[in-house]
Design a protein around this motif. Structure first.
Motif, mmCIF file in Angstrom:
data_model
loop_
_atom_site.group_PDB
_atom_site.id
_atom_site.type_symbol
_atom_site.label_atom_id
_atom_site.label_comp_id
_atom_site.label_asym_id
_atom_site.label_seq_id
_atom_site.Cartn_x
_atom_site.Cartn_y
_atom_site.Cartn_z
ATOM 1 N N TYR A 1 -45.801 -104.611 -85.935
ATOM 2 C CA TYR A 1 -45.601 -105.750 -86.838
ATOM 3 C C TYR A 1 -46.779 -105.883 -87.793
ATOM 4 C CZ TYR A 1 -41.469 -107.926 -84.803
ATOM 5 O OH TYR A 1 -40.191 -108.202 -84.420
ATOM 6 N N PRO A 2 -46.514 -106.233 -89.042
ATOM 7 C CA PRO A 2 -47.613 -106.471 -89.983
ATOM 8 C C PRO A 2 -48.322 -107.794 -89.673
ATOM 9 C CG PRO A 2 -45.544 -107.050 -91.029
ATOM 10 C CD PRO A 2 -45.193 -106.490 -89.666
ATOM 11 N N GLN A 3 -49.607 -107.867 -90.042
ATOM 12 C CA GLN A 3 -50.366 -109.117 -89.875
ATOM 13 C C GLN A 3 -50.453 -109.905 -91.188
ATOM 14 O OE1 GLN A 3 -52.525 -110.708 -86.915
ATOM 15 N NE2 GLN A 3 -51.560 -111.987 -88.431
ATOM 16 N N TYR A 4 -50.590 -109.201 -92.304
ATOM 17 C CA TYR A 4 -50.856 -109.884 -93.592
ATOM 18 C C TYR A 4 -49.675 -109.796 -94.550
ATOM 19 C CZ TYR A 4 -55.530 -110.365 -91.883
ATOM 20 O OH TYR A 4 -56.602 -110.723 -91.116
ATOM 21 N N PHE A 5 -49.508 -110.856 -95.330
ATOM 22 C CA PHE A 5 -48.376 -110.951 -96.265
ATOM 23 C C PHE A 5 -48.864 -111.325 -97.665
ATOM 24 C CE2 PHE A 5 -46.633 -111.240 -92.124
ATOM 25 C CZ PHE A 5 -45.408 -110.612 -92.210
ATOM 26 N N THR A 6 -48.125 -110.861 -98.658
ATOM 27 C CA THR A 6 -48.587 -111.080 -100.033
ATOM 28 C C THR A 6 -47.536 -111.657 -100.969
ATOM 29 O OG1 THR A 6 -48.032 -108.793 -100.534
ATOM 30 C CG2 THR A 6 -50.324 -109.251 -99.955
ATOM 31 N N ARG A 7 -46.282 -111.776 -100.514
ATOM 32 C CA ARG A 7 -45.279 -112.280 -101.430
ATOM 33 C C ARG A 7 -44.052 -112.768 -100.683
ATOM 34 N NH1 ARG A 7 -41.942 -108.499 -105.443
ATOM 35 N NH2 ARG A 7 -40.484 -110.124 -106.085
ATOM 36 N N GLY A 8 -43.370 -113.743 -101.240
ATOM 37 C CA GLY A 8 -42.124 -114.242 -100.681
ATOM 38 C C GLY A 8 -41.197 -114.681 -101.800
ATOM 39 N N GLU A 9 -39.923 -114.434 -101.611
ATOM 40 C CA GLU A 9 -38.929 -114.796 -102.643
ATOM 41 C C GLU A 9 -37.610 -115.004 -101.913
ATOM 42 O OE1 GLU A 9 -40.288 -114.599 -105.893
ATOM 43 O OE2 GLU A 9 -38.569 -115.885 -106.359
ATOM 44 N N GLY A 10 -37.101 -116.218 -101.929
ATOM 45 C CA GLY A 10 -35.836 -116.477 -101.231
ATOM 46 C C GLY A 10 -35.972 -116.192 -99.748
ATOM 47 N N CYS A 11 -35.144 -115.295 -99.229
ATOM 48 C CA CYS A 11 -35.190 -114.970 -97.791
ATOM 49 C C CYS A 11 -36.018 -113.723 -97.536
ATOM 50 C CB CYS A 11 -33.775 -114.763 -97.259
ATOM 51 S SG CYS A 11 -32.981 -113.320 -98.004
ATOM 52 N N ARG A 12 -36.737 -113.240 -98.545
ATOM 53 C CA ARG A 12 -37.473 -111.979 -98.388
ATOM 54 C C ARG A 12 -38.987 -112.179 -98.448
ATOM 55 N NH1 ARG A 12 -33.258 -107.946 -99.178
ATOM 56 N NH2 ARG A 12 -31.512 -109.157 -99.981
ATOM 57 N N THR A 13 -39.701 -111.401 -97.628
ATOM 58 C CA THR A 13 -41.171 -111.385 -97.684
ATOM 59 C C THR A 13 -41.653 -109.958 -97.853
ATOM 60 O OG1 THR A 13 -41.156 -111.326 -95.268
ATOM 61 C CG2 THR A 13 -41.746 -113.406 -96.302
ATOM 62 N N TRP A 14 -42.857 -109.837 -98.379
ATOM 63 C CA TRP A 14 -43.502 -108.542 -98.547
ATOM 64 C C TRP A 14 -44.811 -108.558 -97.762
ATOM 65 C CZ3 TRP A 14 -40.139 -110.584 -101.852
ATOM 66 C CH2 TRP A 14 -39.270 -109.725 -102.568
ATOM 67 N N ASP A 15 -45.082 -107.509 -96.994
ATOM 68 C CA ASP A 15 -46.352 -107.465 -96.282
ATOM 69 C C ASP A 15 -47.428 -106.856 -97.178
ATOM 70 O OD1 ASP A 15 -46.283 -104.655 -96.104
ATOM 71 O OD2 ASP A 15 -45.467 -104.672 -94.061
ATOM 72 N N ALA A 16 -48.660 -106.821 -96.660
ATOM 73 C CA ALA A 16 -49.797 -106.377 -97.482
ATOM 74 C C ALA A 16 -49.704 -104.905 -97.858
ATOM 75 C CB ALA A 16 -51.112 -106.664 -96.757
ATOM 76 N N ASN A 17 -48.862 -104.168 -97.137
ATOM 77 C CA ASN A 17 -48.663 -102.765 -97.498
ATOM 78 C C ASN A 17 -47.510 -102.577 -98.474
ATOM 79 O OD1 ASN A 17 -50.791 -101.873 -95.988
ATOM 80 N ND2 ASN A 17 -49.565 -101.404 -94.161
ATOM 81 N N GLY A 18 -46.933 -103.690 -98.932
ATOM 82 C CA GLY A 18 -45.883 -103.608 -99.936
ATOM 83 C C GLY A 18 -44.482 -103.418 -99.373
ATOM 84 N N ARG A 19 -44.338 -103.454 -98.031
ATOM 85 C CA ARG A 19 -43.008 -103.315 -97.442
ATOM 86 C C ARG A 19 -42.296 -104.662 -97.478
ATOM 87 N NH1 ARG A 19 -41.849 -101.290 -92.251
ATOM 88 N NH2 ARG A 19 -39.943 -100.741 -93.358
ATOM 89 N N SER A 20 -41.000 -104.655 -97.791
ATOM 90 C CA SER A 20 -40.277 -105.918 -97.853
ATOM 91 C C SER A 20 -39.335 -106.069 -96.657
ATOM 92 C CB SER A 20 -39.499 -106.017 -99.164
ATOM 93 O OG SER A 20 -38.306 -105.281 -99.071
ATOM 94 N N TYR A 21 -39.082 -107.310 -96.313
ATOM 95 C CA TYR A 21 -38.227 -107.635 -95.167
ATOM 96 C C TYR A 21 -37.263 -108.761 -95.530
ATOM 97 C CZ TYR A 21 -42.286 -105.475 -92.937
ATOM 98 O OH TYR A 21 -43.299 -104.627 -92.616
ATOM 99 N N ILE A 22 -36.064 -108.694 -94.957
ATOM 100 C CA ILE A 22 -35.245 -109.902 -94.870
ATOM 101 C C ILE A 22 -35.850 -110.675 -93.712
ATOM 102 C CG2 ILE A 22 -32.975 -110.884 -94.446
ATOM 103 C CD1 ILE A 22 -31.746 -108.271 -95.414
ATOM 104 N N ASP A 23 -36.296 -111.894 -93.989
ATOM 105 C CA ASP A 23 -37.166 -112.612 -93.050
ATOM 106 C C ASP A 23 -36.389 -113.663 -92.254
ATOM 107 O OD1 ASP A 23 -39.191 -113.853 -91.725
ATOM 108 O OD2 ASP A 23 -39.981 -114.899 -93.489
ATOM 109 N N TYR A 24 -36.331 -113.484 -90.949
ATOM 110 C CA TYR A 24 -35.668 -114.473 -90.097
ATOM 111 C C TYR A 24 -36.669 -115.387 -89.379
ATOM 112 C CZ TYR A 24 -31.176 -112.520 -91.231
ATOM 113 O OH TYR A 24 -30.057 -112.147 -91.931
ATOM 114 N N MET A 25 -37.896 -115.480 -89.890
ATOM 115 C CA MET A 25 -38.862 -116.441 -89.344
ATOM 116 C C MET A 25 -39.167 -117.555 -90.345
ATOM 117 S SD MET A 25 -39.436 -115.974 -86.250
ATOM 118 C CE MET A 25 -40.922 -116.902 -85.836
ATOM 119 N N CYS A 26 -38.946 -117.285 -91.637
ATOM 120 C CA CYS A 26 -39.153 -118.325 -92.657
ATOM 121 C C CYS A 26 -40.528 -118.980 -92.524
ATOM 122 C CB CYS A 26 -38.055 -119.376 -92.572
ATOM 123 S SG CYS A 26 -36.447 -118.741 -93.069
#
Lengths: 409, 409
Positions: free
Chosen positions: A40-65
């Motif tokens: 699991y990633p520790q750091y995050f750098t972006r969020g938009e709607g239901c999606r987040t991006w981690d510090a390595n630039g990977r994006s996720y559909i986020d079910y933790m909000c």
């Protein structure tokens, strides 16, 4: 050589390495990724709607909000616009802004048991204020809490006992959630000294099946509090605004005297709230609870926009519909692949466990395979849907989970 | 008829009337204007530099700085730009943003005793985490607190006793600030069970003369903590960043083990902080302290900008110079008009009291006359200067106070 180059681009690992020097253990609290399976990633750098991006630039559909707060999704345009307008006027002053009054009025208009509201910054601020108000109002000390329930992270309620003294919890008595007999026993035990019964909106203990309150249990809690002239407190910090805008126990037709809110009430901005009825209005004036940032206007403007939008767009209806679509889809997949998935909790706040998975091997693998394919689930904690989780997002998620089930079957 | 029309435009009064219905007592906590002489505004709508505007549109030169936070002034352009940049990236996520690491590194680089930092939302979060960490690290329970000191607003420390049980304070033992003998007595009393000595940066009790720690007292506190292998905690929530960027007790060359910060560290955004040395690093990993918004990036970006700017512009030097100018000017005026003004505390965090003014009649009148002329002082609480209080602002203030002294002489 190649490995070194790859590591040079692993921003998350580099941040962890730096953090290990200046933060005890590298991270604290519920967001510490050491509490999650490796990967699991520790750091995050972006969020938009239901999606987040981690510090390595990977994006996720986020079910933790963001662990609950993002009920309309990250960067909701209406909330951001309201917050920006207030920011231009100002945030914190020597006293509150007019947003305080507007928000309190909206809350009293929305929350069925609320005759008044007071604001703070953390969920723990709110649960603590409720308990203190109940004691001030009743002149009694004992508080009945459900075994395993989470009500915050200061000594009277924090899950760790490090640094906690016996006296911090001297007046807590435990009962079992949804177990009327155990609640009656606890009440009998403290006879004459009962200040409050506190219960979470539903049973959402870490790593356990999530269970809604039975009508029988909620009504018994109300009756026992009434008979003892004590307060019934609902801790709606985690569930507030996702089950029923009027308060989560409206679902079982029981009104608490006091309730604690936080997380989703300002779509991510720091805000806590205690609501109460007229029986405890005077008690609430007697306690001293305050903080340097508790009347700041921006979080309140965000909260007004959040509650208003949830009301106007049938936010709960949309989260329920999306949550049901996810639950049905996952169940069909689990059945197809013969995996013992056990989904529980309200569909908009689910937890996914696997039967006979005591060591969490299956659950962890399920989550890691999903993570690798761009879906962020949590293996043991309540998850959260938002209004930004549309049917299309659910279908995209189900395509991923189909691959996940196939991989682990 | 004319009176009614005027009232129709009294927005502050209208807001109070609405608030009375939906907030217990109309307002809670330290910002409740009922705690001030009648005439003070309750609601605010704008801030710029050292000036605030109340809901009726009246402007003030503000000597409270939102009760401390606005150390660079309201809407500081550099802080706002940093916060806006971070807002565009995002605020709260499933984990922290890279700002967490950058801020912790900056803090360790700035605060002389700090080997690490952890963040929260309130000053009370920070003081409570310090006490819990001290207990976790020592395995002991007793905490020595100065009589009359304010360390926060939850049951173990809140000034009101409503809703507080005896057990909440079972392990607190009082001593008198700056009184070595009383501290030694308190230490002797708890022999073998001492977890921590906690002291505010300086003695800033409400309505009392403000007194800096003596070198003798601070060194005795350090020695007694060392001899008992206990923690020395400095509560720098109110004073932090205004006396010395390295921590307020750098002024007396004493380094605490743990310190608590909040208020000014993010120029108004909600942030709390515990800093500590390596002796308590492991203890800090054992306690469980957390909150839904504790790793939000915007407040941290604001904090980085705040600390950096204070460092680069010699913020403390500027506040001291302005504070001295105000103090000297006020003293000359008080002498000229024969009024027994007694200024105390660091010049950048003063309190104004009048000798023989037990009922506060003179102090209240002084503040109300200033308020009517556009200067916001507080009659009993620590006040706060900011970097935005320039010499020109001080001179403008002194013109007003000259009129005030003349009026009340």
């Amino acid at each position: 050589m190649e490995k070194m180059d790859l590591q040079a681009f692993d921003t998350d690992a580099a941040l962890r390495e730096r953090a290990a020097k200046v933060i005890p253990g590298g991270m604290w609290g519920h967001q510490n990724s050491a509490r999650l399976p490796a990967g699991y990633p520790q750091y995050f750098t972006r969020g938009e709607g239901c999606r987040t991006w981690d510090a390595n630039g990977r994006s996720y559909i986020d079910y933790m909000c963001a662990w609950g707060p993002m009920i309309l999704g990250y960067s909701d345009p209406d909330v951001e616009a309201a917050a920006a307008r207030q920011r231009a006027e100002g945030d914190g002053f020597n006293g509150p802004t007019p947003r305080l009054v507007e928000l309190a009025e909206l809350v009293v208009d929305t929350v069925s048991h609320a005759d008044w509201a007071m604001f703070s910054k953390n969920g723990t601020d709110a649960t603590t204020a409720c308990v203190t108000t109940a004691r001030a109002g009743t002149g009694r000390r004992k508080v009945l809490v459900a075994r395993g329930a989470y009500h915050g992270a200061i000594p009277w309620c924090t899950p760790s006992v490090a640094g906690v003294t016996e006296e911090d919890r001297a007046h807590l008595v435990q009962y079992d959630y949804n177990d009327v007999a155990s609640l009656e026993e606890a009440v009998a035990l403290v006879k004459g000294d009962l200040a409050a019964i506190i219960a979470t909106a539903f049973k959402h203990d870490l790593g356990k099946e999530h269970i809604l309150p039975t009508r029988e249990f909620a009504q018994a809690a109300r009756r026992l509090a009434d008979e003892a002239d004590a307060a019934l407190i609902v801790d709606d910090v985690r569930a507030g605004l996702r089950l029923d805008l009027g308060g989560s126990w409206d679902l079982v037709d029981v009104k608490p005297d006091l309730s604690a809110w936080s997380k989703a009430i300002a779509n991510g901005r720091a805000l806590g709230m205690m609501t109460g009825n007229d029986r405890f209005r005077e008690a609430a004036t007697k306690i001293y609870t305050t903080g340097s940032f508790w009347t700041a206007g921006v979080a309140m403007a965000a909260s007004i926009a959040t509650i208003t939008k949830l009301r106007d767009c049938d936010g709960i209806g949309r989260m329920k519909s999306a949550g049901q679509r996810l639950r049905d889809g996952l169940q069909a997949q689990a059945d197809r692949y013969g995996l013992p998935l056990r989904q529980s909790g309200p569909v908009q706040m689910p937890v996914f466990l696997f039967e006979g998975d005591g060591d969490r091997e299956l659950g962890n693998r399920f989550c890691l395979e999903a993570l690798a394919r761009g879906v962020y689930f949590h293996p043991t904690h309540t998850m959260f849907l938002s209004v930004a989780h549309t049917d299309a997002v659910i279908d995209e998620t189900l395509q991923v989970t189909n691959e996940v089930f196939k991989a682990i079957a």
